[in-house]
Enzyme design. Structure first.
Site, PDB file in Angstrom:
ATOM      1  N   HIS B  57       0.826  -1.214   0.000  1.00  0.00           N
ATOM      2  CA  HIS B  57       0.000   0.000   0.000  1.00  0.00           C
ATOM      3  C   HIS B  57       0.860   1.265   0.000  1.00  0.00           C
ATOM      4  O   HIS B  57       0.396   2.330   0.369  1.00  0.00           O
ATOM      5  CB  HIS B  57      -0.912   0.011   1.233  1.00  0.00           C
ATOM      6  N   HIS B 220      -7.512  -4.624  -1.098  1.00  0.00           N
ATOM      7  CA  HIS B 220      -6.883  -5.881  -1.516  1.00  0.00           C
ATOM      8  C   HIS B 220      -7.704  -6.568  -2.596  1.00  0.00           C
ATOM      9  O   HIS B 220      -7.637  -7.773  -2.781  1.00  0.00           O
ATOM     10  CB  HIS B 220      -6.740  -6.816  -0.318  1.00  0.00           C
TER      11      HIS B 220
END
Lengths: 332, 332
Positions: B57, B220
């Site tokens: 991320h 995700h």
């Protein structure tokens, strides 16, 4: 084509509005043009520093407008040089009487259009102009669109040096000469894992096999030095670092950029930066500053470039001078 | 798989070394761990502000470490929660006696591991801890990996608020309460044009047809609210803005983020920002600040999210307080 766009013909226009909307107090669009300038331009008692080029390389070039950095930039259509008219509008919009430096990457179309603009401005006005050409790409000499070396991500350092020198109050010739001296100390080499897709065509600008990569590629997918089987991040970094260090032969402290070409996750750029800094250690070089991120992109191309600048005390002062722009902020 | 990696098993380790190598004077890696902290941690007379989560991320979360921002962060494997041991090491490494705030996104694995760590720390030490959970995703209630709302890109604002409040000298409870109050004022909605490819598997985490996009997707690739035919940038932005504004119902000034999910060119994010700011104008909202870029990514996913925060005078002061980190710099 999977892109966040409306009509592809409007992408540059809408992108520029979106950039100004990020910082409406700092940036302003010159009416009926693709020219963005500092909101307070022309800035009194200061040489104006400007740049320009095709769009698709964001944050370059308009994303570097702000205090301590650029006064304005001309954004051509995607991968297309700004027209002479655009360069004229740019210069007129930022000149406060101390002169204007225009810094562009070395592409034939950009240079031709800028030269035409300079002739017109010199005929019609008494604005003093200096042009500076960035040619930091060590990969190839002469290429598609370019005589001599191409200008690539190292232009970020050149623009920062120029913006800081002008902010210090240097005169036009000094800003231009300092920027040229910076460019002599900058080397960059790039690679791509995938081609990029332009909004208008909706197709890749070139093809690469599933197992292939291209070393030494240009900002618009121009051919590099080798198309070869994909290698590990360390092997790729070594190829780029070898190319740059052999050409530049820096001796002391260096500043570096690991630049993402648009589609590359930041995670991967950090993996490349790790190896780059290891290699600098091995070469006995002192890494004074390191940037990792997207500074000069090629739309959605996956890949990266490595830039090294051989810095001295003056360039360290100019690179670390405060600047505030959408694409790069240097705090006091 | 076209990625700049070496052995996929080493990607987090190498990424973290590459991050520290970008700022060796500001960041340091706790030996034998995937914990990064401020070089000068623990910082005396200050509540420590920390975060953590799976890697992939970037720049979240370790990229937000620096003065005025985070004191440290735990980076799990790709898309994998940090272990309880990691949270323990993180807290031990930054506590200067004034207590530690740990701010994480709302995922079951992260929360379970953090709770285990907190129990251990409370048994073994007298360190005071406050945990804060970010749940800004307005798209879905309960989802794969999550009970309640997911934490997504709006966490950036929450972390900035916490870092600034601690830098002002607030005590542990006040930093935590202020951050929770901030989270109540933040809403985000995301979308994807393409799935992401994890380095270990080398394959997309889910599939999307050539003409498909997913609205309301998680960090995700967790399912969103609708999988539909790809639309224009304005139509997509409208869907995201509608979702956020209906939920948040802000009344006055707002701060916004147009966040790229990793593979999206900056050009496209600016096109989205243009429409977002138009919509805020239409809604009679005053756009106090707007961020455009990559703040919380999902590896190489192409897509974006829109975050809106309903700011008041205190949050404006905290968001604009100076901060210096690899992922975000706010000048004085």
């Amino acid at each position: 084509m999977k892109k966040l766009v409306n009509d592809p013909e409007d992408v540059v226009d809408e992108m520029l509005d979106g950039l100004v909307a990020e910082r409406p107090d700092a940036l302003r669009r010159v009416p009926d043009s693709n020219i963005i300038v500092r909101e307070d331009a022309p800035v009194e008692n200061k040489v104006a520093v400007t740049s320009g080029g095709g769009s698709g390389h964001e944050p370059a070039f308009a994303g570097y407008i702000g205090e301590g950095f650029l006064d304005g930039a001309a954004s051509g259509e995607v991968f297309t040089s700004p027209t002479p008219d655009m360069f004229e509008t740019l210069v007129e919009s930022v000149d406060a009487g101390a002169g204007v430096v225009v810094i562009i990457n070395n592409y034939e179309g950009d240079i031709m259009n800028l030269e035409t603009a300079v002739e017109m401005i010199e005929m019609e006005t008494d604005t003093a102009i200096e042009t500076v050409i960035v040619d930091d790409d060590v990969a190839v000499e002469d290429s598609e669109y370019t005589t001599g070396r191409r200008g690539v991500a190292g232009a970020t350092f050149a623009l920062k040096v120029a913006g800081a020198k002008a902010a210090e109050g240097a005169d036009l010739e000094t800003v231009a000469e300092t920027t040229r001296a910076a460019i002599d100390r900058i080397g960059t080499m790039s690679m791509a894992l995938t081609p990029c897709v332009t909004p208008e065509k909706g197709e890749p600008t070139f093809t690469l096999g599933d197992d292939e990569m291209e070393i030494g590629i240009g900002l618009h997918g121009e051919p590099g030095v080798e198309r070869t089987e994909i290698a590990s991040a360390d092997e790729i970094t070594d190829r780029l670092v070898d190319g740059v260090l052999e050409d530049l032969d820096p001796s002391g402290e260096v500043a570096t950029i690991v630049n993402g070409t648009g589609g590359t996750p930041l995670m991967e750029l950090y993996v490349v930066n790790r190896r780059l800094q290891e290699r600098l250690d091995d070469a006995g070089l002192d890494h004074w500053d390191a940037l990792v991120g997207e500074y000069m992109t090629s739309l959605d191309m996956c890949g990266c470039s490595v830039t090294v600048m051989d810095v001295n005390e003056e360039f360290k002062r100019l690179l670390s001078a405060p600047a505030d722009s959408p694409g790069m902020t240097v705090p006091e």
